[in-house]
Design a protein around this motif. Structure first.
Motif, PDB file in Angstrom:
ATOM      1  N   MET A  41       0.509  -1.259   0.109  1.00  8.64           N
ATOM      2  CA  MET A  41      -0.256  -0.264  -0.086  1.00  8.64           C
ATOM      3  C   MET A  41       0.454   1.534  -0.254  1.00  8.64           C
ATOM      4  SD  MET A  41      -3.199   0.708  -0.363  1.00  8.64           S
ATOM      5  CE  MET A  41      -4.375  -0.197   0.853  1.00  8.64           C
ATOM      6  N   VAL A  42       1.898   1.501   0.416  1.00 11.21           N
ATOM      7  CA  VAL A  42       3.088   1.830   0.660  1.00 11.21           C
ATOM      8  C   VAL A  42       3.687   2.339  -0.543  1.00 11.21           C
ATOM      9  CG1 VAL A  42       5.084   3.129   1.630  1.00 11.21           C
ATOM     10  CG2 VAL A  42       2.791   2.866   3.080  1.00 11.21           C
ATOM     11  N   LEU A  43       3.627   1.551  -1.372  1.00 13.63           N
ATOM     12  CA  LEU A  43       4.666   1.897  -3.134  1.00 13.63           C
ATOM     13  C   LEU A  43       3.334   2.725  -3.697  1.00 13.63           C
ATOM     14  CD1 LEU A  43       7.002   1.090  -4.997  1.00 13.63           C
ATOM     15  CD2 LEU A  43       5.631  -1.111  -4.851  1.00 13.63           C
ATOM     16  N   PHE A  44       2.134   1.683  -3.133  1.00 12.37           N
ATOM     17  CA  PHE A  44       1.220   2.054  -3.735  1.00 12.37           C
ATOM     18  C   PHE A  44       0.501   3.869  -3.604  1.00 12.37           C
ATOM     19  CE2 PHE A  44      -3.239   3.510  -4.463  1.00 12.37           C
ATOM     20  CZ  PHE A  44      -3.537   3.859  -6.469  1.00 12.37           C
ATOM     21  N   LEU A  45       0.754   4.144  -2.661  1.00 17.66           N
ATOM     22  CA  LEU A  45       0.552   5.658  -2.687  1.00 17.66           C
ATOM     23  C   LEU A  45       1.531   6.640  -2.729  1.00 17.66           C
ATOM     24  CD1 LEU A  45      -0.740   5.199   0.939  1.00 17.66           C
ATOM     25  CD2 LEU A  45      -2.090   5.709  -1.033  1.00 17.66           C
ATOM     26  N   LEU A  46       3.392   5.865  -2.665  1.00 18.59           N
ATOM     27  CA  LEU A  46       4.615   6.917  -3.312  1.00 18.59           C
ATOM     28  C   LEU A  46       4.547   6.611  -4.787  1.00 18.59           C
ATOM     29  CD1 LEU A  46       7.130   5.174  -1.051  1.00 18.59           C
ATOM     30  CD2 LEU A  46       6.527   7.353  -1.019  1.00 18.59           C
ATOM     31  N   ILE A  47       3.413   6.010  -5.445  1.00 16.41           N
ATOM     32  CA  ILE A  47       3.926   5.983  -6.825  1.00 16.41           C
ATOM     33  C   ILE A  47       2.414   6.888  -7.594  1.00 16.41           C
ATOM     34  CG2 ILE A  47       2.703   4.879  -8.676  1.00 16.41           C
ATOM     35  CD1 ILE A  47       4.026   2.127  -8.230  1.00 16.41           C
ATOM     36  N   SER A  48       2.168   7.092  -6.546  1.00 13.41           N
ATOM     37  CA  SER A  48       0.239   7.859  -6.439  1.00 13.41           C
ATOM     38  C   SER A  48       0.733   8.797  -6.445  1.00 13.41           C
ATOM     39  CB  SER A  48      -0.888   7.779  -5.955  1.00 13.41           C
ATOM     40  OG  SER A  48      -0.919   6.470  -6.393  1.00 13.41           O
ATOM     41  N   PHE A  49       1.652   9.769  -5.522  1.00 13.08           N
ATOM     42  CA  PHE A  49       2.274  10.703  -5.551  1.00 13.08           C
ATOM     43  C   PHE A  49       2.838  11.834  -6.222  1.00 13.08           C
ATOM     44  CE2 PHE A  49       1.775   9.959  -0.907  1.00 13.08           C
ATOM     45  CZ  PHE A  49       0.045  10.399  -0.391  1.00 13.08           C
ATOM     46  N   ALA A  50       3.598  10.052  -6.920  1.00 15.48           N
ATOM     47  CA  ALA A  50       4.569  11.195  -8.051  1.00 15.48           C
ATOM     48  C   ALA A  50       3.379  11.222  -9.075  1.00 15.48           C
ATOM     49  CB  ALA A  50       5.220  10.073  -8.759  1.00 15.48           C
ATOM     50  N   ALA A  51       2.504  10.703  -9.639  1.00 16.40           N
ATOM     51  CA  ALA A  51       1.706  10.438 -10.803  1.00 16.40           C
ATOM     52  C   ALA A  51       0.626  11.345 -10.289  1.00 16.40           C
ATOM     53  CB  ALA A  51       0.471   9.359 -10.395  1.00 16.40           C
ATOM     54  N   PHE A  52       0.631  12.284  -9.065  1.00 16.25           N
ATOM     55  CA  PHE A  52      -0.066  13.234  -9.121  1.00 16.25           C
ATOM     56  C   PHE A  52       0.244  14.840  -9.481  1.00 16.25           C
ATOM     57  CE2 PHE A  52      -2.521  16.775  -6.408  1.00 16.25           C
ATOM     58  CZ  PHE A  52      -3.649  16.561  -6.610  1.00 16.25           C
ATOM     59  N   ASP A  53       1.713  14.428  -9.441  1.00 17.51           N
ATOM     60  CA  ASP A  53       3.094  15.597  -9.667  1.00 17.51           C
ATOM     61  C   ASP A  53       3.445  15.803 -11.119  1.00 17.51           C
ATOM     62  OD1 ASP A  53       4.134  18.061  -8.538  1.00 17.51           O
ATOM     63  OD2 ASP A  53       5.641  17.046  -8.369  1.00 17.51           O
ATOM     64  N   GLY A  54       2.639  14.887 -11.445  1.00 15.29           N
ATOM     65  CA  GLY A  54       2.467  14.272 -12.946  1.00 15.29           C
ATOM     66  C   GLY A  54       4.352  14.124 -13.182  1.00 15.29           C
ATOM     67  N   PHE A  55       4.672  13.397 -12.404  1.00 16.11           N
ATOM     68  CA  PHE A  55       5.781  12.618 -12.235  1.00 16.11           C
ATOM     69  C   PHE A  55       6.838  13.739 -12.270  1.00 16.11           C
ATOM     70  CE2 PHE A  55       2.608   9.273 -14.119  1.00 16.11           C
ATOM     71  CZ  PHE A  55       3.695   7.917 -12.585  1.00 16.11           C
ATOM     72  N   ASN A  56       6.628  14.561 -12.069  1.00 13.60           N
ATOM     73  CA  ASN A  56       8.153  15.498 -11.637  1.00 13.60           C
ATOM     74  C   ASN A  56       9.072  15.518 -11.310  1.00 13.60           C
ATOM     75  OD1 ASN A  56       6.710  17.756 -13.606  1.00 13.60           O
ATOM     76  ND2 ASN A  56       6.035  18.517 -11.381  1.00 13.60           N
ATOM     77  N   ILE A  57       8.941  14.143 -10.177  1.00 10.26           N
ATOM     78  CA  ILE A  57      11.247  13.868  -9.798  1.00 10.26           C
ATOM     79  C   ILE A  57      11.358  12.973 -10.745  1.00 10.26           C
ATOM     80  CG2 ILE A  57       9.395  13.870  -7.566  1.00 10.26           C
ATOM     81  CD1 ILE A  57       8.835  10.857  -7.595  1.00 10.26           C
ATOM     82  N   LEU A  58      10.713  12.620 -11.230  1.00  8.97           N
ATOM     83  CA  LEU A  58      11.387  12.064 -12.824  1.00  8.97           C
ATOM     84  C   LEU A  58      11.901  12.763 -14.184  1.00  8.97           C
ATOM     85  CD1 LEU A  58       9.424   8.934 -13.197  1.00  8.97           C
ATOM     86  CD2 LEU A  58      11.027   9.222 -12.438  1.00  8.97           C
ATOM     87  N   PRO A  59      13.306  12.683 -14.382  1.00 10.42           N
ATOM     88  CA  PRO A  59      13.434  13.485 -15.861  1.00 10.42           C
ATOM     89  C   PRO A  59      12.774  13.290 -16.728  1.00 10.42           C
ATOM     90  CG  PRO A  59      14.897  11.367 -15.682  1.00 10.42           C
ATOM     91  CD  PRO A  59      14.063  11.130 -14.132  1.00 10.42           C
ATOM     92  N   THR A  60      12.398  14.355 -17.712  1.00 11.38           N
ATOM     93  CA  THR A  60      11.345  13.634 -19.080  1.00 11.38           C
ATOM     94  C   THR A  60      11.826  12.921 -20.177  1.00 11.38           C
ATOM     95  OG1 THR A  60      12.365  16.546 -19.614  1.00 11.38           O
ATOM     96  CG2 THR A  60      10.559  16.113 -18.396  1.00 11.38           C
ATOM     97  N   LEU A  61      10.972  12.998 -20.562  1.00  7.81           N
ATOM     98  CA  LEU A  61      11.849  11.723 -21.688  1.00  7.81           C
ATOM     99  C   LEU A  61      12.191  12.860 -23.308  1.00  7.81           C
ATOM    100  CD1 LEU A  61       9.133   8.821 -22.019  1.00  7.81           C
ATOM    101  CD2 LEU A  61      11.378   8.299 -21.479  1.00  7.81           C
ATOM    102  N   PRO A  62      13.473  12.179 -23.652  1.00  8.14           N
ATOM    103  CA  PRO A  62      13.681  12.805 -24.979  1.00  8.14           C
ATOM    104  C   PRO A  62      13.053  12.722 -26.085  1.00  8.14           C
ATOM    105  CG  PRO A  62      15.711  11.708 -23.657  1.00  8.14           C
ATOM    106  CD  PRO A  62      14.281  10.770 -23.119  1.00  8.14           C
ATOM    107  N   ASP A  63      12.891  13.420 -26.775  1.00 11.62           N
ATOM    108  CA  ASP A  63      11.944  13.267 -28.190  1.00 11.62           C
ATOM    109  C   ASP A  63      12.943  11.826 -28.455  1.00 11.62           C
ATOM    110  OD1 ASP A  63      10.868  15.238 -27.254  1.00 11.62           O
ATOM    111  OD2 ASP A  63      11.494  16.703 -28.891  1.00 11.62           O
ATOM    112  N   ALA A  64      13.448  11.879 -29.100  1.00 11.84           N
ATOM    113  CA  ALA A  64      14.151  10.620 -29.298  1.00 11.84           C
ATOM    114  C   ALA A  64      13.574   9.029 -29.210  1.00 11.84           C
ATOM    115  CB  ALA A  64      15.665  10.340 -28.938  1.00 11.84           C
TER     116      ALA A  64
END
Length: 182
Positions: A41-64
């Motif tokens: 459940m904690v793992l799911f909530l952490l993923i959900s919090f990241a998704a709620f923020d639009g996955f801004n904690i991850l780098p954006t995918l390059p166009d290639a």
């Protein structure tokens, strides 16, 4: 060297002491595995919090990379897959609960719901569909956690009863699952 002598510092145990040590080890194992529901459940909530923020904690995918991935699936198909997956997850978990079988699948569900968040994000529909994925995931993950908790609680109670009977000197009857577990 068997497990009982390894756990007791090398001393050889009698049959009753060996059985008691195995039952106590089984209780500890069940208590540890009961915590997996909370971890899932904690793992799911952490993923959900990241998704709620639009996955801004991850780098954006390059166009290639986006070009190599191809066009994202249509949002309607993702939504259909989400409904089918959530419904199937709930039905299968309820079936395992009624038959008292099966293992915990919460980590797999968390990964699948992370995939739904990712597909919606790549399709540009995450802000509109976040809550649908979140509540579907919360339902499935909550049911999985409840199933794990009730199943392990019942097994712990059976093992504690065996242990109490053993310590009181009463005869005990090991069932097949108790012998495998102990």
């Amino acid at each position: 060297m068997n497990r009982a002598t390894a756990d007791t510092g090398g001393k050889e145990l009698s049959g009753r002491e060996n059985l008691q040590a195995r039952i106590e080890a089984r209780i500890r194992s069940l208590e540890r595995s009961a915590g997996n529901g909370l971890l899932g459940m904690v793992l799911f909530l952490l993923i959900s919090f990241a998704a709620f923020d639009g996955f801004n904690i991850l780098p954006t995918l390059p166009d290639a990379v986006r070009q190599k991935l191809g066009a994202p699936p249509p949002i309607d198909l993702i939504s259909l897959a989400l409904v089918v997956y959530a419904f199937s997850g709930i039905i299968l978990t309820l079936a395992r609960m009624t038959s008292n079988t099966g293992s915990y699948r919460g980590f797999q569900h968390a990964a699948f719901f992370a995939g739904f968040f990712a597909f919606y994000h790549l399709s540009g529909g995450l802000p509109d569909n976040f809550w649908a994925v979140f509540f579907a995931g919360l339902s499935v993950m909550g049911l999985e956690s409840y199933h794990l908790w009730t199943r392990n609680s019942a097994a712990i109670r059976r093992q504690q009863q065996l242990l109490a009977n053993l310590q009181a000197g009463r005869p005990i009857v090991l069932e097949d699952d108790d012998e495998d577990a102990a």
